[in-house]
Write an enzyme that holds these catalytic residues in place. Structure first.
Site, PDB file in Angstrom:
ATOM      1  N   SER A   1       1.157  -1.077   0.061  1.00  0.00           N
ATOM      2  CA  SER A   1       0.056  -0.029   0.318  1.00  0.00           C
ATOM      3  C   SER A   1       0.651   0.847   0.027  1.00  0.00           C
ATOM      4  O   SER A   1       1.641   1.591  -0.747  1.00  0.00           O
ATOM      5  CB  SER A   1      -1.067  -0.265   1.803  1.00  0.00           C
ATOM      6  OG  SER A   1      -1.649   1.108   1.192  1.00  0.00           O
TER       7      SER A   1
ATOM      8  N   ASP B   1      -5.878  -3.451  -2.221  1.00  0.00           N
ATOM      9  CA  ASP B   1      -4.931  -3.135  -1.004  1.00  0.00           C
ATOM     10  C   ASP B   1      -4.251  -4.790  -0.860  1.00  0.00           C
ATOM     11  O   ASP B   1      -5.441  -5.189  -0.396  1.00  0.00           O
ATOM     12  CB  ASP B   1      -5.312  -2.681  -0.407  1.00  0.00           C
ATOM     13  CG  ASP B   1      -4.454  -1.756   0.621  1.00  0.00           C
ATOM     14  OD1 ASP B   1      -3.485  -2.092   1.253  1.00  0.00           O
ATOM     15  OD2 ASP B   1      -4.200   0.088   0.949  1.00  0.00           O
TER      16      ASP B   1
END
Length: 292
Positions: free
Chosen positions: A42, A156
């Site tokens: 991320s 993610d």
């Protein structure tokens, strides 16, 4: 002249707190460490990938220039069933700041972690277009629309591996430095949650269209309740916390740098100056506690 100490650097997920990774990297270099591998998830992938591309100073300069309005202007709202931010405007700006980059061209090996929701597994980007990898790695489910790549639906990396220490290709002459930006340690200074006594609310909720704003409201109850955004973030955060704890317990890094979750909220990138400083201090504290 003594040989530089070598580091495998693992940068965790955590929204705007990921800006603190910049401070950690700068302190590592000041202390004479040579970063020989970067693995990020991320925002950890964003900062780590841009560092490996040799563009961190330019990226830092841009981040430090962001205002609250500037952050909001980067969010291209779409309100589809898969998410309400497309991310094209945000990553278009990233490319404008740092230029197009290919991961395989980096001198430092780099891995970005994403999650394939269709096949229920991690995806590790070690080559190809950097910003495609980063866009996939930061796609918080329900907020950013996912990346559809051939047969994959990518979101993610923090869904499965928020602090991917297990992916380190460990060398005997190197140490592992992992940066957890969702730590439960106490916040030393208040960047942070402006009014602790008031119910936390994302700053951008107040300027959403009325039709969308209604979805975020909690009904007034005698007990504290959660808005839509708070429910999404809290659910995601609880899972990340447990996965991170398990990863640290099983793959013990030589230095664990901890940035408290309470430092700031997910989209508070306009606090970048303080976040860089917090990252630098967190590394110095972790180094002092270590026996290295």
């Amino acid at each position: 002249m003594s040989e530089k100490k070598k580091v495998h650097l693992v940068l965790g997920s955590g929204g705007a707190r990921g800006v603190a990774h910049i401070g950690v990297i700068e302190e590592l270099e000041k202390e004479g460490y040579e970063i020989i591998e970067v693995i990020g998830c991320s925002m950890g992938a964003v900062v780590g990938g841009i560092y490996c591309a040799g563009q961190l100073p330019e990226y830092k300069k841009w981040m430090l220039s962001l205002t609250k309005k500037g952050v909001f202007d980067l969010l291209d709202f779409t309100f589809t069933s898969q998410g309400f931010v497309k991310g094209e405007r945000l990553f278009g700006k990233h490319i404008e700041v740092t230029g197009q980059q290919k991961i395989e061209d980096f001198k430092i090996p780099f891995t970005a972690v994403a999650t394939d929701m269709k096949h229920h597994k991690e995806v590790h980007f070690k080559e190809g277009d950097l910003f495609k990898a980063l866009r996939a790695s930061v796609s918080i489910p329900g907020i950013f629309t996912p990346i559809v790549d051939e047969e994959k639906v990518l979101v993610d990396g923090g869904v499965l591996n928020p602090l991917p220490i297990n992916l380190v290709n460990k060398r005997e002459d190197a140490i592992i430095v992992a940066v957890d930006i969702n730590s439960k340690t106490i916040v030393e200074e208040l960047l942070v949650k402006e009014e602790k006594k008031q119910r936390k609310r994302y700053w951008f909720e107040s300027i959403l269209p009325d039709s969308i704003k209604e979805l975020t409201k909690s009904e007034e109850k005698k007990i504290e309740s959660f808005s839509l955004f708070e429910l999404m973030e809290s659910t995601f955060s609880f899972t990340q916390d447990r996965l991170t704890e398990l990863m640290i317990e099983h793959y013990k890094p030589d230095i664990l740098v901890e940035v408290p979750r309470e430092t700031c909220d997910t989209f508070e990138f306009y606090k970048s100056k303080q976040l860089v400083e917090i990252g630098a201090r967190a590394f110095r504290n972790a180094l002092a506690k270590s026996e290295l």
